[in-house]
Design a protein around this motif. Sequence first.
Motif, PDB file in Angstrom:
ATOM      1  N   PHE A 171      10.341  -4.118  -6.382  1.00 32.03           N
ATOM      2  CA  PHE A 171       9.884  -3.395  -5.211  1.00 32.03           C
ATOM      3  C   PHE A 171      11.026  -2.526  -4.700  1.00 32.03           C
ATOM      4  O   PHE A 171      11.750  -2.909  -3.785  1.00 32.03           O
ATOM      5  CB  PHE A 171       9.410  -4.355  -4.119  1.00 32.03           C
ATOM      6  CG  PHE A 171       8.184  -5.132  -4.506  1.00 32.03           C
ATOM      7  CD1 PHE A 171       6.932  -4.562  -4.363  1.00 32.03           C
ATOM      8  CD2 PHE A 171       8.289  -6.409  -5.017  1.00 32.03           C
ATOM      9  CE1 PHE A 171       5.792  -5.277  -4.726  1.00 32.03           C
ATOM     10  CE2 PHE A 171       7.153  -7.119  -5.393  1.00 32.03           C
ATOM     11  CZ  PHE A 171       5.905  -6.558  -5.238  1.00 32.03           C
ATOM     12  N   ALA A 172      11.178  -1.349  -5.313  1.00 37.88           N
ATOM     13  CA  ALA A 172      12.183  -0.392  -4.883  1.00 37.88           C
ATOM     14  C   ALA A 172      11.818   0.098  -3.484  1.00 37.88           C
ATOM     15  O   ALA A 172      10.662   0.027  -3.065  1.00 37.88           O
ATOM     16  CB  ALA A 172      12.250   0.767  -5.867  1.00 37.88           C
ATOM     17  N   PRO A 173      12.795   0.624  -2.714  1.00 33.86           N
ATOM     18  CA  PRO A 173      12.493   1.094  -1.354  1.00 33.86           C
ATOM     19  C   PRO A 173      11.379   2.129  -1.309  1.00 33.86           C
ATOM     20  O   PRO A 173      10.547   2.110  -0.403  1.00 33.86           O
ATOM     21  CB  PRO A 173      13.833   1.689  -0.907  1.00 33.86           C
ATOM     22  CG  PRO A 173      14.863   0.940  -1.671  1.00 33.86           C
ATOM     23  CD  PRO A 173      14.242   0.652  -3.002  1.00 33.86           C
ATOM     24  N   SER A 174      11.356   3.041  -2.290  1.00 28.85           N
ATOM     25  CA  SER A 174      10.298   4.052  -2.302  1.00 28.85           C
ATOM     26  C   SER A 174       8.930   3.411  -2.517  1.00 28.85           C
ATOM     27  O   SER A 174       7.928   3.834  -1.920  1.00 28.85           O
ATOM     28  CB  SER A 174      10.569   5.084  -3.396  1.00 28.85           C
ATOM     29  OG  SER A 174      10.689   4.461  -4.657  1.00 28.85           O
ATOM     30  N   THR A 175       8.876   2.372  -3.372  1.00 26.72           N
ATOM     31  CA  THR A 175       7.612   1.664  -3.597  1.00 26.72           C
ATOM     32  C   THR A 175       7.163   0.951  -2.334  1.00 26.72           C
ATOM     33  O   THR A 175       5.988   0.988  -1.958  1.00 26.72           O
ATOM     34  CB  THR A 175       7.770   0.642  -4.735  1.00 26.72           C
ATOM     35  OG1 THR A 175       8.285   1.299  -5.888  1.00 26.72           O
ATOM     36  CG2 THR A 175       6.450  -0.008  -5.064  1.00 26.72           C
ATOM     37  N   THR A 176       8.102   0.306  -1.648  1.00 24.68           N
ATOM     38  CA  THR A 176       7.780  -0.386  -0.405  1.00 24.68           C
ATOM     39  C   THR A 176       7.286   0.596   0.657  1.00 24.68           C
ATOM     40  O   THR A 176       6.302   0.333   1.354  1.00 24.68           O
ATOM     41  CB  THR A 176       9.010  -1.143   0.107  1.00 24.68           C
ATOM     42  OG1 THR A 176       9.492  -2.028  -0.902  1.00 24.68           O
ATOM     43  CG2 THR A 176       8.676  -1.952   1.352  1.00 24.68           C
ATOM     44  N   GLY A 177       7.982   1.740   0.777  1.00 24.98           N
ATOM     45  CA  GLY A 177       7.555   2.750   1.734  1.00 24.98           C
ATOM     46  C   GLY A 177       6.168   3.283   1.428  1.00 24.98           C
ATOM     47  O   GLY A 177       5.367   3.534   2.342  1.00 24.98           O
ATOM     48  N   SER A 178       5.865   3.440   0.133  1.00 27.52           N
ATOM     49  CA  SER A 178       4.544   3.915  -0.268  1.00 27.52           C
ATOM     50  C   SER A 178       3.461   2.911   0.105  1.00 27.52           C
ATOM     51  O   SER A 178       2.390   3.282   0.604  1.00 27.52           O
ATOM     52  CB  SER A 178       4.511   4.176  -1.775  1.00 27.52           C
ATOM     53  OG  SER A 178       5.509   5.089  -2.156  1.00 27.52           O
ATOM     54  N   ILE A 179       3.742   1.637  -0.143  1.00 23.30           N
ATOM     55  CA  ILE A 179       2.766   0.590   0.184  1.00 23.30           C
ATOM     56  C   ILE A 179       2.505   0.550   1.688  1.00 23.30           C
ATOM     57  O   ILE A 179       1.358   0.459   2.141  1.00 23.30           O
ATOM     58  CB  ILE A 179       3.266  -0.778  -0.320  1.00 23.30           C
ATOM     59  CG1 ILE A 179       3.313  -0.785  -1.856  1.00 23.30           C
ATOM     60  CG2 ILE A 179       2.382  -1.907   0.192  1.00 23.30           C
ATOM     61  CD1 ILE A 179       3.948  -2.025  -2.447  1.00 23.30           C
ATOM     62  N   VAL A 180       3.583   0.645   2.482  1.00 24.89           N
ATOM     63  CA  VAL A 180       3.437   0.636   3.942  1.00 24.89           C
ATOM     64  C   VAL A 180       2.588   1.822   4.404  1.00 24.89           C
ATOM     65  O   VAL A 180       1.673   1.682   5.222  1.00 24.89           O
ATOM     66  CB  VAL A 180       4.818   0.658   4.624  1.00 24.89           C
ATOM     67  CG1 VAL A 180       4.677   0.872   6.134  1.00 24.89           C
ATOM     68  CG2 VAL A 180       5.568  -0.642   4.352  1.00 24.89           C
ATOM     69  N   GLY A 181       2.882   3.009   3.868  1.00 28.86           N
ATOM     70  CA  GLY A 181       2.130   4.195   4.259  1.00 28.86           C
ATOM     71  C   GLY A 181       0.662   4.112   3.877  1.00 28.86           C
ATOM     72  O   GLY A 181      -0.222   4.497   4.663  1.00 28.86           O
ATOM     73  N   MET A 182       0.371   3.606   2.667  1.00 26.42           N
ATOM     74  CA  MET A 182      -1.025   3.492   2.234  1.00 26.42           C
ATOM     75  C   MET A 182      -1.781   2.458   3.047  1.00 26.42           C
ATOM     76  O   MET A 182      -2.964   2.641   3.348  1.00 26.42           O
ATOM     77  CB  MET A 182      -1.079   3.167   0.744  1.00 26.42           C
ATOM     78  CG  MET A 182      -0.753   4.356  -0.153  1.00 26.42           C
ATOM     79  SD  MET A 182      -1.018   4.056  -1.920  1.00 26.42           S
ATOM     80  CE  MET A 182       0.418   3.054  -2.297  1.00 26.42           C
ATOM     81  N   VAL A 183      -1.108   1.375   3.420  1.00 23.91           N
ATOM     82  CA  VAL A 183      -1.767   0.346   4.238  1.00 23.91           C
ATOM     83  C   VAL A 183      -2.110   0.904   5.612  1.00 23.91           C
ATOM     84  O   VAL A 183      -3.221   0.719   6.129  1.00 23.91           O
ATOM     85  CB  VAL A 183      -0.863  -0.894   4.354  1.00 23.91           C
ATOM     86  CG1 VAL A 183      -1.403  -1.848   5.419  1.00 23.91           C
ATOM     87  CG2 VAL A 183      -0.764  -1.613   3.018  1.00 23.91           C
ATOM     88  N   ILE A 184      -1.162   1.636   6.212  1.00 18.62           N
ATOM     89  CA  ILE A 184      -1.422   2.220   7.530  1.00 18.62           C
ATOM     90  C   ILE A 184      -2.549   3.231   7.457  1.00 18.62           C
ATOM     91  O   ILE A 184      -3.431   3.289   8.331  1.00 18.62           O
ATOM     92  CB  ILE A 184      -0.134   2.872   8.083  1.00 18.62           C
ATOM     93  CG1 ILE A 184       0.923   1.804   8.366  1.00 18.62           C
ATOM     94  CG2 ILE A 184      -0.430   3.659   9.357  1.00 18.62           C
ATOM     95  CD1 ILE A 184       2.267   2.364   8.776  1.00 18.62           C
ATOM     96  N   GLY A 185      -2.542   4.054   6.408  1.00 19.60           N
ATOM     97  CA  GLY A 185      -3.591   5.052   6.275  1.00 19.60           C
ATOM     98  C   GLY A 185      -4.954   4.464   5.983  1.00 19.60           C
ATOM     99  O   GLY A 185      -5.980   4.986   6.449  1.00 19.60           O
ATOM    100  N   ALA A 186      -4.993   3.372   5.217  1.00 17.89           N
ATOM    101  CA  ALA A 186      -6.271   2.784   4.822  1.00 17.89           C
ATOM    102  C   ALA A 186      -6.875   1.899   5.902  1.00 17.89           C
ATOM    103  O   ALA A 186      -8.099   1.731   5.961  1.00 17.89           O
ATOM    104  CB  ALA A 186      -6.097   1.982   3.533  1.00 17.89           C
TER     105      ALA A 186
END
Length: 441
Positions: free
Chosen positions: A280-295
């Motif tokens: 879980f690289a920082p960019s992957t973690t940031g992507s997951i957080v953003g997608m969860v907030i958007g979804a």
Amino acid sequence: MEFWKLFIVALMPVLKVLLVTAVGAFIALDCFDILKDNARKPLNSMVYYVFTPALLSSNLAKTLTLKSLVILWFMPINILLSFTIGTAFGWLIIKITRTPRHLQGLVLGCCSAGNVGNLPLIIVPAVCKESSGAFGDVEACYRNGMAYVSMSMAIGSIYIWCYVYNIVRIYTCEISNINRVDDSTVASVSAAERDPENLSACSTGQLVNVGKISQENDQMGQLEIECTNRQAKVIQWSDIINWNMISLSYTFLLCCRYQKGKDDETVENDSQRINLKALFAPSTTGSIVGMVIGAVAPLQKVLIGDNAPLHVVQDSASMIGDAAVPAITLLIGANLLKGLKGSGMQTSLIVGVIIVRFIALPAVGVGIVKGAVHFGWLHPDPLYQFVLLLQFALPPAVAISTMTQLFGVGVGECSVIMLATYSCATVSLTLWCAFFMWLVL
């Protein structure tokens, strides 16, 4: 729109990238001493750990919804196809040019992984601005384009560190194992191979940290031993597939063990063996957080919009993320400066990588995307199709340079390839972007 006008539109974002890259190379010169090695390392860390995750999370949270995630289902497949087809072309380059063994992982990485995050992040918004409404309203184009590019960057980051990283590591570990045989006696090597406690750090890279293996962990330890015993062989396609299957099997076994329940000591041992930072690289973690907030609609209402109670959090993340693009581009210029020194690398190998990245892959990409359009698999937005096509025409990912530095193999050669490919990208990207816009508009 006439092709000449499309060419001018495509030229502007590429020139912006070129100018900022030139500034990065200029301030990295010895006479200025601004962006030398001692300055690049902390800036690279800031980009990796702070700027990029903030950029991805803020853009995805603002622009993606659960509906749009369903609409963009083809993008992960498109990027995966570009990576796997690029790997196949890279394998052909290795066979044709008889690439030295220590550079084979580098060639496969450069042919497979394109810069699907950083460059589109600059090119797509500039195209929206310069196209004079060719992709619709400028604000809507920018909003949708940032959603597509952020998704591309997130997926590309996952593929690079889960797929390309393993390929580079397999070849690097083979070289390290051969060198270890040359530097030690046959008896000591045989003893090391028989003892699972003496597994090399290279055999597991960042993903696995092997300490003392008890008898109850023999089944999982055996999976790792099988990988290290390939030291005298030339890696084939079956080896790459087997390694990924072993990694998946290993993770699956651990998940099953956690499901059954274990005592605290065993859980601690397993957590030490698996380095989750690599998964879980920082960019992957940031992507997951953003997608969860958007979804998740309630989270989006709380964080997104001027009237949201916690909109200051989103605004702060966006402000930090805005620093990612200029910082990344400056670092590209500074890193390319190393390639000017050369490394005695064979010209045919450099030409082969250039042909794969800027001729073969874009041509294949046109066939894939147009085929998907023909069968009705794609969202009809021309900008979305443009981004999908662009993913096939980009120079190698900057992360390849990071991997070579991590493993200490092919660092100089990687700088030469990066310099050559990014120099050619000035012309090739302009031409392909103009052609792609003509194709989708």
